[in-house]
Motif scaffolding. Structure first.
Motif, PDB file in Angstrom:
ATOM      1  N   THR A 181      13.645  22.979  27.623  1.00  0.00           N
ATOM      2  CA  THR A 181      12.602  22.401  28.470  1.00  0.00           C
ATOM      3  C   THR A 181      11.408  23.342  28.625  1.00  0.00           C
ATOM      4  O   THR A 181      10.258  22.914  28.721  1.00  0.00           O
ATOM      5  CB  THR A 181      13.204  22.043  29.850  1.00  0.00           C
ATOM      6  OG1 THR A 181      14.035  20.892  29.699  1.00  0.00           O
ATOM      7  CG2 THR A 181      12.126  21.730  30.869  1.00  0.00           C
ATOM      8  N   SER A 182      11.687  24.635  28.573  1.00  0.00           N
ATOM      9  CA  SER A 182      10.602  25.613  28.723  1.00  0.00           C
ATOM     10  C   SER A 182       9.564  25.487  27.610  1.00  0.00           C
ATOM     11  O   SER A 182       8.394  25.856  27.790  1.00  0.00           O
ATOM     12  CB  SER A 182      11.175  27.034  28.739  1.00  0.00           C
ATOM     13  OG  SER A 182      11.833  27.283  27.520  1.00  0.00           O
ATOM     14  N   VAL A 183       9.969  24.979  26.451  1.00  0.00           N
ATOM     15  CA  VAL A 183       9.008  24.802  25.344  1.00  0.00           C
ATOM     16  C   VAL A 183       7.966  23.740  25.726  1.00  0.00           C
ATOM     17  O   VAL A 183       6.778  23.884  25.425  1.00  0.00           O
ATOM     18  CB  VAL A 183       9.750  24.409  24.041  1.00  0.00           C
ATOM     19  CG1 VAL A 183       8.754  24.095  22.929  1.00  0.00           C
ATOM     20  CG2 VAL A 183      10.687  25.521  23.610  1.00  0.00           C
ATOM     21  N   VAL A 184       8.404  22.693  26.422  1.00  0.00           N
ATOM     22  CA  VAL A 184       7.464  21.661  26.878  1.00  0.00           C
ATOM     23  C   VAL A 184       6.517  22.266  27.916  1.00  0.00           C
ATOM     24  O   VAL A 184       5.309  22.001  27.909  1.00  0.00           O
ATOM     25  CB  VAL A 184       8.213  20.452  27.481  1.00  0.00           C
ATOM     26  CG1 VAL A 184       7.244  19.322  27.796  1.00  0.00           C
ATOM     27  CG2 VAL A 184       9.309  19.967  26.542  1.00  0.00           C
ATOM     28  N   GLU A 185       7.073  23.087  28.792  1.00  0.00           N
ATOM     29  CA  GLU A 185       6.238  23.737  29.824  1.00  0.00           C
ATOM     30  C   GLU A 185       5.174  24.619  29.173  1.00  0.00           C
ATOM     31  O   GLU A 185       4.004  24.587  29.540  1.00  0.00           O
ATOM     32  CB  GLU A 185       7.127  24.566  30.764  1.00  0.00           C
ATOM     33  CG  GLU A 185       8.076  23.688  31.579  1.00  0.00           C
ATOM     34  CD  GLU A 185       8.910  24.482  32.576  1.00  0.00           C
ATOM     35  OE1 GLU A 185       9.277  25.631  32.265  1.00  0.00           O
ATOM     36  OE2 GLU A 185       9.187  23.927  33.663  1.00  0.00           O
ATOM     37  N   GLU A 186       5.599  25.372  28.150  1.00  0.00           N
ATOM     38  CA  GLU A 186       4.650  26.243  27.450  1.00  0.00           C
ATOM     39  C   GLU A 186       3.602  25.411  26.709  1.00  0.00           C
ATOM     40  O   GLU A 186       2.409  25.735  26.730  1.00  0.00           O
ATOM     41  CB  GLU A 186       5.425  27.133  26.467  1.00  0.00           C
ATOM     42  CG  GLU A 186       4.550  28.196  25.821  1.00  0.00           C
ATOM     43  CD  GLU A 186       5.272  28.923  24.682  1.00  0.00           C
ATOM     44  OE1 GLU A 186       6.520  28.911  24.645  1.00  0.00           O
ATOM     45  OE2 GLU A 186       4.565  29.493  23.828  1.00  0.00           O
ATOM     46  N   ALA A 187       4.055  24.331  26.086  1.00  0.00           N
ATOM     47  CA  ALA A 187       3.146  23.509  25.273  1.00  0.00           C
ATOM     48  C   ALA A 187       2.011  22.916  26.115  1.00  0.00           C
ATOM     49  O   ALA A 187       0.860  22.881  25.682  1.00  0.00           O
ATOM     50  CB  ALA A 187       3.926  22.391  24.584  1.00  0.00           C
ATOM     51  N   TYR A 188       2.334  22.479  27.330  1.00  0.00           N
ATOM     52  CA  TYR A 188       1.326  21.780  28.142  1.00  0.00           C
ATOM     53  C   TYR A 188       0.831  22.614  29.325  1.00  0.00           C
ATOM     54  O   TYR A 188      -0.043  22.155  30.071  1.00  0.00           O
ATOM     55  CB  TYR A 188       1.903  20.451  28.663  1.00  0.00           C
ATOM     56  CG  TYR A 188       2.182  19.448  27.577  1.00  0.00           C
ATOM     57  CD1 TYR A 188       1.158  18.667  27.050  1.00  0.00           C
ATOM     58  CD2 TYR A 188       3.464  19.295  27.070  1.00  0.00           C
ATOM     59  CE1 TYR A 188       1.413  17.750  26.045  1.00  0.00           C
ATOM     60  CE2 TYR A 188       3.731  18.382  26.058  1.00  0.00           C
ATOM     61  CZ  TYR A 188       2.700  17.619  25.550  1.00  0.00           C
ATOM     62  OH  TYR A 188       2.947  16.717  24.553  1.00  0.00           O
ATOM     63  N   ASN A 198      13.149  18.337  36.938  1.00  0.00           N
ATOM     64  CA  ASN A 198      13.089  17.724  35.589  1.00  0.00           C
ATOM     65  C   ASN A 198      11.842  16.864  35.356  1.00  0.00           C
ATOM     66  O   ASN A 198      11.730  16.219  34.310  1.00  0.00           O
ATOM     67  CB  ASN A 198      14.329  16.862  35.294  1.00  0.00           C
ATOM     68  CG  ASN A 198      15.613  17.626  35.457  1.00  0.00           C
ATOM     69  OD1 ASN A 198      15.652  18.835  35.180  1.00  0.00           O
ATOM     70  ND2 ASN A 198      16.663  16.964  35.924  1.00  0.00           N
ATOM     71  N   GLN A 199      10.927  16.818  36.321  1.00  0.00           N
ATOM     72  CA  GLN A 199       9.799  15.896  36.206  1.00  0.00           C
ATOM     73  C   GLN A 199       8.462  16.634  36.254  1.00  0.00           C
ATOM     74  O   GLN A 199       8.298  17.577  37.022  1.00  0.00           O
ATOM     75  CB  GLN A 199       9.886  14.891  37.360  1.00  0.00           C
ATOM     76  CG  GLN A 199       8.818  13.806  37.310  1.00  0.00           C
ATOM     77  CD  GLN A 199       8.927  12.861  38.498  1.00  0.00           C
ATOM     78  OE1 GLN A 199      10.023  12.531  38.938  1.00  0.00           O
ATOM     79  NE2 GLN A 199       7.791  12.435  39.024  1.00  0.00           N
ATOM     80  N   ALA A 200       7.508  16.192  35.435  1.00  0.00           N
ATOM     81  CA  ALA A 200       6.168  16.791  35.455  1.00  0.00           C
ATOM     82  C   ALA A 200       5.150  15.785  34.943  1.00  0.00           C
ATOM     83  O   ALA A 200       5.468  14.940  34.110  1.00  0.00           O
ATOM     84  CB  ALA A 200       6.144  18.050  34.581  1.00  0.00           C
ATOM     85  N   PRO A 201       3.903  15.845  35.453  1.00  0.00           N
ATOM     86  CA  PRO A 201       2.874  14.932  34.946  1.00  0.00           C
ATOM     87  C   PRO A 201       2.370  15.387  33.569  1.00  0.00           C
ATOM     88  O   PRO A 201       2.268  16.586  33.302  1.00  0.00           O
ATOM     89  CB  PRO A 201       1.760  15.049  35.989  1.00  0.00           C
ATOM     90  CG  PRO A 201       1.960  16.381  36.611  1.00  0.00           C
ATOM     91  CD  PRO A 201       3.417  16.724  36.511  1.00  0.00           C
ATOM     92  N   LEU A 202       2.093  14.428  32.694  1.00  0.00           N
ATOM     93  CA  LEU A 202       1.492  14.710  31.390  1.00  0.00           C
ATOM     94  C   LEU A 202       0.138  13.990  31.387  1.00  0.00           C
ATOM     95  O   LEU A 202       0.013  12.857  30.919  1.00  0.00           O
ATOM     96  CB  LEU A 202       2.400  14.205  30.266  1.00  0.00           C
ATOM     97  CG  LEU A 202       3.777  14.882  30.154  1.00  0.00           C
ATOM     98  CD1 LEU A 202       4.706  14.087  29.222  1.00  0.00           C
ATOM     99  CD2 LEU A 202       3.633  16.317  29.644  1.00  0.00           C
ATOM    100  N   LYS A 203      -0.854  14.667  31.937  1.00  0.00           N
ATOM    101  CA  LYS A 203      -2.188  14.051  32.137  1.00  0.00           C
ATOM    102  C   LYS A 203      -2.815  13.623  30.810  1.00  0.00           C
ATOM    103  O   LYS A 203      -2.940  14.422  29.876  1.00  0.00           O
ATOM    104  CB  LYS A 203      -3.135  15.061  32.804  1.00  0.00           C
ATOM    105  CG  LYS A 203      -2.949  15.218  34.301  1.00  0.00           C
ATOM    106  CD  LYS A 203      -3.300  13.943  35.088  1.00  0.00           C
ATOM    107  CE  LYS A 203      -4.826  13.695  35.162  1.00  0.00           C
ATOM    108  NZ  LYS A 203      -5.089  12.452  35.958  1.00  0.00           N
ATOM    109  N   ILE A 221       2.198  19.090  19.145  1.00  0.00           N
ATOM    110  CA  ILE A 221       2.120  20.253  20.040  1.00  0.00           C
ATOM    111  C   ILE A 221       3.514  20.864  20.250  1.00  0.00           C
ATOM    112  O   ILE A 221       3.668  22.086  20.277  1.00  0.00           O
ATOM    113  CB  ILE A 221       1.425  19.880  21.374  1.00  0.00           C
ATOM    114  CG1 ILE A 221       1.143  21.139  22.200  1.00  0.00           C
ATOM    115  CG2 ILE A 221       2.212  18.878  22.195  1.00  0.00           C
ATOM    116  CD1 ILE A 221       0.214  20.890  23.370  1.00  0.00           C
ATOM    117  N   LEU A 222       4.542  20.022  20.332  1.00  0.00           N
ATOM    118  CA  LEU A 222       5.903  20.559  20.463  1.00  0.00           C
ATOM    119  C   LEU A 222       6.348  21.224  19.152  1.00  0.00           C
ATOM    120  O   LEU A 222       6.962  22.292  19.161  1.00  0.00           O
ATOM    121  CB  LEU A 222       6.890  19.466  20.865  1.00  0.00           C
ATOM    122  CG  LEU A 222       6.788  18.948  22.299  1.00  0.00           C
ATOM    123  CD1 LEU A 222       7.931  17.983  22.599  1.00  0.00           C
ATOM    124  CD2 LEU A 222       6.799  20.090  23.311  1.00  0.00           C
TER     125      LEU A 222
END
Lengths: 308, 308
Positions: free
Chosen positions: A270-277, A284-289, A301-302
């Motif tokens: 999951t940290s890869v998604v955090e780094e990517a954006y 487990n939830q985050a906005p993808l503007k 990007i991933l």
């Protein structure tokens, strides 16, 4: 004559189903023995489309090598998104609009990919180059695929070519693009009757630098329709991570009215998604503007972040 | 505007060089900032072709990432046949007529491959679809590529489309196909002035089920012109096997008048070639009856045999 099966990816969407039908129509007109099939259940949007234009759904198959030795792929090329026994048959043709990965042949083949929003935009060119007439039904299916993949031209994947193709097809199909398009998208975005498994139906698996990554996406008119069932969704995602040995399972819930998404992420990477954006997942939830396209705004990007 | 470099494979042949020039001409006519380059020395056939049609050779480059961030590939896709730093740039387009292998992108791209005898047969379609006029020089180069890759229509890789394309191009180039074609092939098949390294110039590397395989080919009018220098040839092949860690190095010497070949094989996996063709190498040498096409009669059968 050798019979060919043509099909799109697992967890079929409107482009995959309509492209398979359209490709088969094109090749039949050129004398080929070909049948469009599908690798999974139809989603509600595609069911709406097939009903609207009175088209028959491609036959559901589990495997292909038991029937044919040659296949054509539309709307995908990556092995893990294709038939389970794809390695046992020869791929003679591909028409696609995705990146090329995990795809290999031993012989030359016909491969036509263009960086456009929808596979049927490329198929329209092929109909024209080969001077094959497009029936009203097939035009309607091809138009629906473009509307679906480009979110009625709102997705960043949408190109000028997709818009021009849609306009031409709308004339043949005899529908108003905006009216029909919103009706179709809303039919697909109605999640009220969907099971949790159906919410996660549009899932694709990717190999990213040795990591097994699954990315699911759903279009909605209100993200809360899905978020209200988050615990069930996360339970099923977690089960998938365990069962398939995934390193990451990202679920992208896209609001087709505001063109933003919410991401739910499960898995050790999951940290890869955090780094990517540059975001932080909270429970487990985050906005993808501004993210609406898995293909253009998630996979590259991933892939790049995993490659670091 | 982003500048693009376009190039064919290492150890360039006539199709690779002429396709790069032709693709650049097509894209320039459409307003692109593009330059054709090459990854190695010209062979004698290609030199003859460029002289005949008074065309300038593409600039020789060692690497590409130092100049551009985007490239287009013609006549190849496999990474090990491309620029050494291909992984550092984005491939935005491919026009090719080979199998797809060891090729992966993170973004969608333009990919056009057809199972025809020559890349320029596909490029001719692209000129026509985009309604770009072909100059006499470029038509001559495109025709030469078809003659070269199909051995003047004698190779099993040659399709009806290649013949039709050649006829159209010959009219624009204002040459007689048979007369010009034999002159050109003989210019390439004259090995009398070639060094041993030049005999092995048209070599391509393949990954076959984890094995490093190099396959070189030369066209001659008398195989003895090469076999007379066998000890030198084998010494250089052996050195290559050691230096590159190859599992197999197969050299295919093709007689363009009789359409047969002689194979010379060095490396620990020579038995795979024996199994593939049901032959036995004696002092590293064996006849390859009726074999003239590396792409159609060597690569697929070896790939399949290595996969067993």
């Amino acid at each position: 004559m050798t019979k060919t099966l043509v099909f799109g990816h697992k967890n079929p969407d409107t482009d995959t189903i309509c492209s398979a039908i359209s490709y088969a129509e094109l090749k039949k007109a050129q004398g080929a023995d070909i049948e469009a099939v599908r690798l999974g259940e139809l989603n509600s949007e595609t069911t709406f489309v097939l009903d609207y234009f009175q088209a028959t759904a491609p036959r559901l198959v589990q495997t292909v090598a038991n029937e044919v030795s040659e296949v054509a792929l539309v709307d995908h090329n990556e092995r893990q998104q294709s038939a389970n026994d794809i390695d046992e048959v020869t791929v003679t043709a591909v028409v696609d609009h995705h990146r090329i990965a995990n795809f290999e042949t031993s012989d030359p083949l016909y491969y036509r990919a263009e960086p456009v929003g929808c596979t049927t935009t490329i198929l329209l060119k092929m109909f024209r180059e080969n001077e094959v007439e497009i029936s009203k039904t097939v035009a309607g299916l091809m138009l629906s695929a473009i509307i679906s993949d480009t979110l009625l031209f709102q997705s960043p994947t949408c190109t000028e070519e997709d818009k021009v193709a849609a306009e031409k097809l709308a004339v043949i199909a005899d529908v108003d693009i905006q009216t029909y398009g919103m009706e179709m998208l809303k039919a697909g975005a109605d999640v009220s009757k969907k099971t949790v498994a159906e919410l996660l139906l549009d899932a694709k698996e990717f190999n990213m630098n040795g990591n097994k990554v699954e990315i699911a996406q759903i279009n909605v008119v209100d993200v809360n329709d899905v978020l209200n069932r988050r615990s069930e969704v996360e339970a099923l995602m977690t089960q998938n991570v365990v069962d398939k040995g995934l390193d990451l399972y990202l679920f992208v819930i896209t609001n087709i009215l505001t063109n933003d998404s919410i991401g739910i992420s499960i898995g050790s990477k999951t940290s890869v998604v955090e780094e990517a954006y540059g975001i932080k997942f909270v429970e487990n939830q985050a906005p993808l503007k501004g993210v609406v396209s898995r293909k253009k705004q998630v996979v590259p990007i991933l892939t790049d972040t995993f490659a670091k």
